[in-house]
Design a protein around this motif. Structure first.
Motif, PDB file in Angstrom:
ATOM      1  N   VAL A  21       5.317   2.343   4.567  1.00 43.47           N
ATOM      2  CA  VAL A  21       4.478   2.417   4.905  1.00 43.47           C
ATOM      3  C   VAL A  21       3.382   3.776   4.385  1.00 43.47           C
ATOM      4  CG1 VAL A  21       4.040   3.196   7.495  1.00 43.47           C
ATOM      5  CG2 VAL A  21       5.887   2.049   6.886  1.00 43.47           C
ATOM      6  N   ALA A  22       2.270   3.435   4.337  1.00 47.28           N
ATOM      7  CA  ALA A  22       1.151   4.324   4.222  1.00 47.28           C
ATOM      8  C   ALA A  22      -0.039   4.728   5.311  1.00 47.28           C
ATOM      9  CB  ALA A  22      -0.411   3.757   2.835  1.00 47.28           C
ATOM     10  N   LYS A  23       0.354   6.051   5.502  1.00 44.24           N
ATOM     11  CA  LYS A  23      -0.708   7.017   6.634  1.00 44.24           C
ATOM     12  C   LYS A  23      -1.694   7.239   6.143  1.00 44.24           C
ATOM     13  CE  LYS A  23       4.143   7.061   8.577  1.00 44.24           C
ATOM     14  NZ  LYS A  23       5.330   7.629   8.526  1.00 44.24           N
ATOM     15  N   MET A  24      -2.615   7.242   6.750  1.00 43.06           N
ATOM     16  CA  MET A  24      -4.049   7.973   6.653  1.00 43.06           C
ATOM     17  C   MET A  24      -3.271   9.136   7.915  1.00 43.06           C
ATOM     18  SD  MET A  24      -7.809   7.028   8.048  1.00 43.06           S
ATOM     19  CE  MET A  24      -7.760   7.415   8.898  1.00 43.06           C
ATOM     20  N   TRP A  25      -3.740  10.342   7.669  1.00 41.17           N
ATOM     21  CA  TRP A  25      -3.971  11.740   8.590  1.00 41.17           C
ATOM     22  C   TRP A  25      -5.184  12.054   8.928  1.00 41.17           C
ATOM     23  CZ3 TRP A  25       1.015  12.454  10.018  1.00 41.17           C
ATOM     24  CH2 TRP A  25       2.451  11.362   9.843  1.00 41.17           C
ATOM     25  N   ALA A  32       1.144  16.659  16.855  1.00 40.87           N
ATOM     26  CA  ALA A  32       2.130  15.926  17.875  1.00 40.87           C
ATOM     27  C   ALA A  32       1.723  14.324  17.733  1.00 40.87           C
ATOM     28  CB  ALA A  32       2.158  16.452  19.166  1.00 40.87           C
ATOM     29  N   ALA A  33       0.062  14.476  17.402  1.00 37.32           N
ATOM     30  CA  ALA A  33      -0.735  13.083  17.691  1.00 37.32           C
ATOM     31  C   ALA A  33       0.125  12.057  16.201  1.00 37.32           C
ATOM     32  CB  ALA A  33      -1.935  13.297  16.921  1.00 37.32           C
ATOM     33  N   GLY A  34       0.875  12.750  15.264  1.00 42.00           N
ATOM     34  CA  GLY A  34       1.261  11.978  14.229  1.00 42.00           C
ATOM     35  C   GLY A  34      -0.233  11.174  13.328  1.00 42.00           C
ATOM     36  N   ALA A  35       0.607  10.549  12.446  1.00 37.81           N
ATOM     37  CA  ALA A  35      -0.496   9.481  11.754  1.00 37.81           C
ATOM     38  C   ALA A  35      -1.708   8.563  12.255  1.00 37.81           C
ATOM     39  CB  ALA A  35       0.040   8.712  10.880  1.00 37.81           C
ATOM     40  N   VAL A  36      -3.106   8.968  11.730  1.00 42.01           N
ATOM     41  CA  VAL A  36      -3.933   8.258  12.220  1.00 42.01           C
ATOM     42  C   VAL A  36      -3.884   6.428  12.645  1.00 42.01           C
ATOM     43  CG1 VAL A  36      -6.310   7.688  12.929  1.00 42.01           C
ATOM     44  CG2 VAL A  36      -5.452  10.218  12.135  1.00 42.01           C
ATOM     45  N   LEU A  37      -3.541   6.051  10.710  1.00 44.98           N
ATOM     46  CA  LEU A  37      -3.279   4.747  10.705  1.00 44.98           C
ATOM     47  C   LEU A  37      -2.065   4.504   9.698  1.00 44.98           C
ATOM     48  CD1 LEU A  37      -6.705   3.674   9.995  1.00 44.98           C
ATOM     49  CD2 LEU A  37      -5.899   3.182  12.527  1.00 44.98           C
ATOM     50  N   GLN A  38      -1.517   3.420  10.004  1.00 37.45           N
ATOM     51  CA  GLN A  38      -0.918   3.059   9.313  1.00 37.45           C
ATOM     52  C   GLN A  38      -0.704   1.637   8.472  1.00 37.45           C
ATOM     53  OE1 GLN A  38       3.543   4.024  10.571  1.00 37.45           O
ATOM     54  NE2 GLN A  38       2.972   5.755  12.277  1.00 37.45           N
ATOM     55  N   HIS A  39      -0.315   1.776   7.325  1.00 35.33           N
ATOM     56  CA  HIS A  39       0.021   0.373   6.843  1.00 35.33           C
ATOM     57  C   HIS A  39       1.227   0.129   6.197  1.00 35.33           C
ATOM     58  CE1 HIS A  39      -1.794  -3.381   4.675  1.00 35.33           C
ATOM     59  NE2 HIS A  39      -1.321  -2.734   3.356  1.00 35.33           N
ATOM     60  N   ALA A  40       1.924  -0.897   6.375  1.00 32.42           N
ATOM     61  CA  ALA A  40       2.902  -1.239   5.858  1.00 32.42           C
ATOM     62  C   ALA A  40       2.699  -2.179   4.162  1.00 32.42           C
ATOM     63  CB  ALA A  40       4.005  -2.218   6.542  1.00 32.42           C
ATOM     64  N   HIS A  41       3.372  -1.911   3.253  1.00 29.96           N
ATOM     65  CA  HIS A  41       3.426  -2.302   1.716  1.00 29.96           C
ATOM     66  C   HIS A  41       4.696  -2.971   2.195  1.00 29.96           C
ATOM     67  CE1 HIS A  41       2.366  -2.485  -1.594  1.00 29.96           C
ATOM     68  NE2 HIS A  41       2.564  -1.734  -2.565  1.00 29.96           N
ATOM     69  N   PRO A  42       4.608  -4.000   1.101  1.00 33.04           N
ATOM     70  CA  PRO A  42       6.005  -4.739   0.825  1.00 33.04           C
ATOM     71  C   PRO A  42       7.017  -3.535  -0.223  1.00 33.04           C
ATOM     72  CG  PRO A  42       4.107  -5.591  -0.889  1.00 33.04           C
ATOM     73  CD  PRO A  42       4.327  -4.489   0.295  1.00 33.04           C
ATOM     74  N   HIS A  43       7.061  -2.975  -0.493  1.00 32.39           N
ATOM     75  CA  HIS A  43       7.770  -2.316  -1.557  1.00 32.39           C
ATOM     76  C   HIS A  43       7.906  -0.727  -1.186  1.00 32.39           C
ATOM     77  CE1 HIS A  43       8.576  -5.597  -3.244  1.00 32.39           C
ATOM     78  NE2 HIS A  43       6.878  -5.514  -4.078  1.00 32.39           N
ATOM     79  N   ALA A  44       8.693   0.141  -1.645  1.00 32.17           N
ATOM     80  CA  ALA A  44       8.819   1.523  -1.745  1.00 32.17           C
ATOM     81  C   ALA A  44       6.991   2.559  -2.463  1.00 32.17           C
ATOM     82  CB  ALA A  44       9.757   2.602  -1.723  1.00 32.17           C
ATOM     83  N   ILE A  45       7.119   3.165  -1.864  1.00 33.08           N
ATOM     84  CA  ILE A  45       5.279   3.393  -2.264  1.00 33.08           C
ATOM     85  C   ILE A  45       5.045   4.251  -3.418  1.00 33.08           C
ATOM     86  CG2 ILE A  45       2.889   3.994  -1.184  1.00 33.08           C
ATOM     87  CD1 ILE A  45       3.389   2.596   1.143  1.00 33.08           C
ATOM     88  N   GLU A  46       5.432   4.457  -4.856  1.00 31.96           N
ATOM     89  CA  GLU A  46       4.748   5.124  -5.618  1.00 31.96           C
ATOM     90  C   GLU A  46       3.111   6.236  -5.533  1.00 31.96           C
ATOM     91  OE1 GLU A  46       7.771   6.796  -6.797  1.00 31.96           O
ATOM     92  OE2 GLU A  46       8.943   4.458  -6.612  1.00 31.96           O
ATOM     93  N   ALA A  47       2.005   5.227  -4.940  1.00 32.63           N
ATOM     94  CA  ALA A  47       1.175   6.679  -5.678  1.00 32.63           C
ATOM     95  C   ALA A  47      -0.055   5.849  -4.661  1.00 32.63           C
ATOM     96  CB  ALA A  47       0.696   6.112  -6.998  1.00 32.63           C
ATOM     97  N   VAL A  48      -0.524   6.355  -4.340  1.00 33.09           N
ATOM     98  CA  VAL A  48      -1.599   5.947  -3.897  1.00 33.09           C
ATOM     99  C   VAL A  48      -3.585   6.848  -4.024  1.00 33.09           C
ATOM    100  CG1 VAL A  48      -0.734   5.646  -1.315  1.00 33.09           C
ATOM    101  CG2 VAL A  48      -1.283   8.199  -1.527  1.00 33.09           C
ATOM    102  N   CYS A  49      -4.268   5.979  -3.975  1.00 35.12           N
ATOM    103  CA  CYS A  49      -5.639   5.995  -4.770  1.00 35.12           C
ATOM    104  C   CYS A  49      -6.592   5.857  -3.773  1.00 35.12           C
ATOM    105  CB  CYS A  49      -5.417   6.251  -6.081  1.00 35.12           C
ATOM    106  SG  CYS A  49      -6.939   6.309  -6.898  1.00 35.12           S
ATOM    107  N   VAL A  50      -7.385   6.859  -3.441  1.00 33.50           N
ATOM    108  CA  VAL A  50      -8.956   6.362  -2.557  1.00 33.50           C
ATOM    109  C   VAL A  50      -9.717   6.015  -3.469  1.00 33.50           C
ATOM    110  CG1 VAL A  50     -10.495   7.262  -0.939  1.00 33.50           C
ATOM    111  CG2 VAL A  50      -7.704   8.236  -0.623  1.00 33.50           C
ATOM    112  N   LEU A  51     -10.143   4.399  -2.879  1.00 37.47           N
ATOM    113  CA  LEU A  51     -10.687   4.676  -4.156  1.00 37.47           C
ATOM    114  C   LEU A  51     -12.817   5.287  -4.147  1.00 37.47           C
ATOM    115  CD1 LEU A  51     -10.144   0.670  -4.889  1.00 37.47           C
ATOM    116  CD2 LEU A  51      -9.549   2.789  -6.143  1.00 37.47           C
ATOM    117  N   PRO A  52     -13.958   4.650  -5.195  1.00 38.28           N
ATOM    118  CA  PRO A  52     -15.027   5.357  -4.779  1.00 38.28           C
ATOM    119  C   PRO A  52     -15.807   4.618  -3.210  1.00 38.28           C
ATOM    120  CG  PRO A  52     -14.658   4.546  -6.837  1.00 38.28           C
ATOM    121  CD  PRO A  52     -13.731   4.581  -6.022  1.00 38.28           C
TER     122      PRO A  52
END
Length: 159
Positions: A21-25, A32-52
């Motif tokens: 699960v990728a989460k936006m905070w 207590a609000a937790g993550a603002v958004l969540q997105h399920a990925h089909p595999h365990a997540i190793e890396a994330v990168c915000v694009l321009p």
């Protein structure tokens, strides 16, 4: 797993975990609000990168990269360019291309307009991390055997 700060809005950041699960905070939200958004990925997540532009998040896990539009809350594309798990994502120095490194010993360079692979570099060991200098003259690649490979180019421009 990886975490990456959003460039234009430093109070917003992303995480990805082995739960797939990728989460936006948002630091401004109550804890207590937790993550603002969540997105399920089909595999365990190793890396994330915000694009321009800060709207699209690249999420790497397994052998695929998912491109997720955080504004429209939808998947933009899914890229399958490696044969073994992807372990690293980064932008090139000019922020025009996405770099991905994987256990298949390759660093792939993806166009940000089509997400197609425009260049591949082979390394002696599985790739664990990748980074490019802003002037695009040096690529740093960390490998599974503990070696840091530096590839330099004589001229600037384009990874």
């Amino acid at each position: 797993a990886g975490a990456c700060a959003r460039r234009a809005q430093r109070h917003v950041y992303f995480t990805g975990g082995y739960d797939g699960v990728a989460k936006m905070w948002d630091w401004r939200a109550p804890p207590a609000a937790g993550a603002v958004l969540q997105h399920a990925h089909p595999h365990a997540i190793e890396a994330v990168c915000v694009l321009p532009g800060d709207a699209v998040l690249a999420i790497a896990g397994g052998t695929c990269i998912t491109l997720w539009d955080t504004t429209a809350h939808r998947q933009v594309a899914q890229v399958h360019s490696h044969h073994k798990p992807i372990t690293a994502l980064a932008l090139d120095g000019a922020r025009r291309r996405l770099l991905s490194g994987a256990l298949d010993h390759n660093v792939k360079v993806h166009s940000l307009s089509t997400y197609d692979v425009v260049h591949t570099m082979k390394f002696a060991q599985p790739v664990l991390s990748v980074a490019a200098t802003r002037d695009e003259r040096c690529l740093a690649v960390g490998m599974a055997n503990g070696v840091l490979a530096l590839r330099r180019r004589s001229g600037g421009g384009g990874a």
